[in-house]
Design a protein around this motif. Sequence first.
Motif, PDB file in Angstrom:
ATOM      1  N   UNK A  43       0.891  -1.366  -0.126  1.00 20.88           N
ATOM      2  CA  UNK A  43       0.022  -0.054   0.030  1.00 20.88           C
ATOM      3  C   UNK A  43       0.838   1.042  -0.011  1.00 20.88           C
ATOM      4  N   UNK A  44       1.928   1.198   0.616  1.00 18.13           N
ATOM      5  CA  UNK A  44       2.677   2.419   0.816  1.00 18.13           C
ATOM      6  C   UNK A  44       3.635   2.713  -0.419  1.00 18.13           C
ATOM      7  N   UNK A  45       3.847   1.607  -1.138  1.00 19.35           N
ATOM      8  CA  UNK A  45       4.479   1.755  -2.389  1.00 19.35           C
ATOM      9  C   UNK A  45       3.768   2.167  -3.507  1.00 19.35           C
ATOM     10  N   UNK A  46       2.434   1.662  -3.609  1.00 21.99           N
ATOM     11  CA  UNK A  46       1.410   2.132  -4.267  1.00 21.99           C
ATOM     12  C   UNK A  46       1.283   3.701  -4.082  1.00 21.99           C
ATOM     13  N   UNK A  47       1.083   4.069  -2.843  1.00 21.11           N
ATOM     14  CA  UNK A  47       1.122   5.487  -2.568  1.00 21.11           C
ATOM     15  C   UNK A  47       2.160   6.334  -3.253  1.00 21.11           C
ATOM     16  N   UNK A  48       3.332   5.826  -2.941  1.00 20.02           N
ATOM     17  CA  UNK A  48       4.864   6.436  -3.305  1.00 20.02           C
ATOM     18  C   UNK A  48       4.800   6.587  -5.051  1.00 20.02           C
ATOM     19  N   UNK A  49       4.098   5.440  -5.662  1.00 17.46           N
ATOM     20  CA  UNK A  49       4.095   5.617  -7.117  1.00 17.46           C
ATOM     21  C   UNK A  49       3.371   6.642  -7.845  1.00 17.46           C
ATOM     22  N   UNK A  50       2.246   7.073  -6.836  1.00 16.11           N
ATOM     23  CA  UNK A  50       1.547   8.324  -7.494  1.00 16.11           C
ATOM     24  C   UNK A  50       2.105   9.614  -7.091  1.00 16.11           C
ATOM     25  N   UNK A  51       3.174   9.427  -6.400  1.00 14.60           N
ATOM     26  CA  UNK A  51       3.722  11.114  -5.857  1.00 14.60           C
ATOM     27  C   UNK A  51       4.606  11.458  -7.075  1.00 14.60           C
ATOM     28  N   UNK A  52       4.796  12.716  -7.170  1.00 18.89           N
ATOM     29  CA  UNK A  52       5.717  13.316  -8.202  1.00 18.89           C
ATOM     30  C   UNK A  52       7.185  12.996  -7.846  1.00 18.89           C
ATOM     31  N   UNK A  53       7.498  13.039  -6.530  1.00 13.00           N
ATOM     32  CA  UNK A  53       8.700  12.780  -6.137  1.00 13.00           C
ATOM     33  C   UNK A  53       8.803  12.100  -4.842  1.00 13.00           C
ATOM     34  N   UNK A  54      10.222  11.571  -4.564  1.00  9.82           N
ATOM     35  CA  UNK A  54      10.186  10.797  -3.103  1.00  9.82           C
ATOM     36  C   UNK A  54      11.528  10.985  -2.939  1.00  9.82           C
ATOM     37  N   UNK A  55      11.943  10.696  -1.486  1.00 11.63           N
ATOM     38  CA  UNK A  55      13.315  10.527  -1.330  1.00 11.63           C
ATOM     39  C   UNK A  55      13.395   9.345  -0.347  1.00 11.63           C
ATOM     40  N   UNK A  56      14.643   8.541  -0.302  1.00 13.71           N
ATOM     41  CA  UNK A  56      14.732   7.326   0.418  1.00 13.71           C
ATOM     42  C   UNK A  56      15.602   7.926   1.636  1.00 13.71           C
ATOM     43  N   UNK A  57      15.159   7.371   2.755  1.00 16.66           N
ATOM     44  CA  UNK A  57      16.048   7.851   4.049  1.00 16.66           C
ATOM     45  C   UNK A  57      16.556   6.406   4.680  1.00 16.66           C
ATOM     46  N   UNK A  58      17.769   6.556   4.929  1.00 23.22           N
ATOM     47  CA  UNK A  58      18.571   5.297   5.414  1.00 23.22           C
ATOM     48  C   UNK A  58      19.583   5.737   6.481  1.00 23.22           C
ATOM     49  N   UNK A  59      19.721   4.974   7.568  1.00 21.28           N
ATOM     50  CA  UNK A  59      20.440   5.198   8.520  1.00 21.28           C
ATOM     51  C   UNK A  59      21.037   4.064   9.267  1.00 21.28           C
ATOM     52  N   UNK A  60      22.187   3.939   9.518  1.00 22.49           N
ATOM     53  CA  UNK A  60      22.672   2.750   9.946  1.00 22.49           C
ATOM     54  C   UNK A  60      23.134   2.689  11.475  1.00 22.49           C
ATOM     55  N   UNK A  61      22.912   1.676  12.258  1.00 26.86           N
ATOM     56  CA  UNK A  61      23.209   1.610  13.628  1.00 26.86           C
ATOM     57  C   UNK A  61      23.442   0.314  14.094  1.00 26.86           C
ATOM     58  N   UNK A  62      24.381   0.213  15.343  1.00 27.11           N
ATOM     59  CA  UNK A  62      24.922  -0.839  15.873  1.00 27.11           C
ATOM     60  C   UNK A  62      24.555  -1.025  17.033  1.00 27.11           C
ATOM     61  N   UNK A  63      24.218  -2.215  17.652  1.00 26.88           N
ATOM     62  CA  UNK A  63      23.679  -2.112  19.020  1.00 26.88           C
ATOM     63  C   UNK A  63      24.865  -2.691  19.711  1.00 26.88           C
ATOM     64  N   UNK A  64      24.699  -2.853  20.995  1.00 28.28           N
ATOM     65  CA  UNK A  64      25.806  -3.089  22.150  1.00 28.28           C
ATOM     66  C   UNK A  64      26.512  -4.508  21.523  1.00 28.28           C
ATOM     67  N   UNK A  65      25.955  -5.503  20.986  1.00 24.96           N
ATOM     68  CA  UNK A  65      26.667  -6.723  20.470  1.00 24.96           C
ATOM     69  C   UNK A  65      27.374  -6.536  19.294  1.00 24.96           C
ATOM     70  N   UNK A  66      27.327  -5.333  18.599  1.00 24.48           N
ATOM     71  CA  UNK A  66      27.990  -5.093  17.375  1.00 24.48           C
ATOM     72  C   UNK A  66      27.070  -5.452  16.001  1.00 24.48           C
ATOM     73  N   UNK A  67      26.157  -5.881  16.218  1.00 25.89           N
ATOM     74  CA  UNK A  67      25.220  -6.186  15.112  1.00 25.89           C
ATOM     75  C   UNK A  67      24.607  -4.952  14.374  1.00 25.89           C
ATOM     76  N   UNK A  68      24.744  -4.834  13.182  1.00 24.80           N
ATOM     77  CA  UNK A  68      24.630  -3.392  12.437  1.00 24.80           C
ATOM     78  C   UNK A  68      23.372  -3.830  11.551  1.00 24.80           C
TER      79      UNK A  68
END
Length: 98
Positions: A43-68
């Motif tokens: 449903x989200x992807x279908x809504x994005x397809x109707x949009x004139x423009x979009x941006x992708x957000x990405x953020x990396x994080x690691x927990x205390x065990x080092x899992x990213x």
Amino acid sequence: MRIEAGDQYLQNHIEKGKRNAIYTSPQIQNEIINISGTVIKDCIINDVKKAVAFSIMADETADISGTEQLSIGIRFFDDEKRAIREEFLGLELLENSR
């Protein structure tokens, strides 16, 4: 919890449904969660397809065990709602980059 909140339909299903078809096993619950997630993401992807423009957000994080993990989201203008929307799309496990 929903039964305690007054969900009569669920209570009736649990109490009177066939014992082999109450869908409370962990495997069935996980399958329902996964299917629901897929439907919501579609449903989200279908809504994005109707949009004139979009941006992708990405953020990396690691927990205390080092899992990213990479958190992925999308931002777009929803013309029907006349508002900017930000939606979370998921987490991706990353291999250790050390």
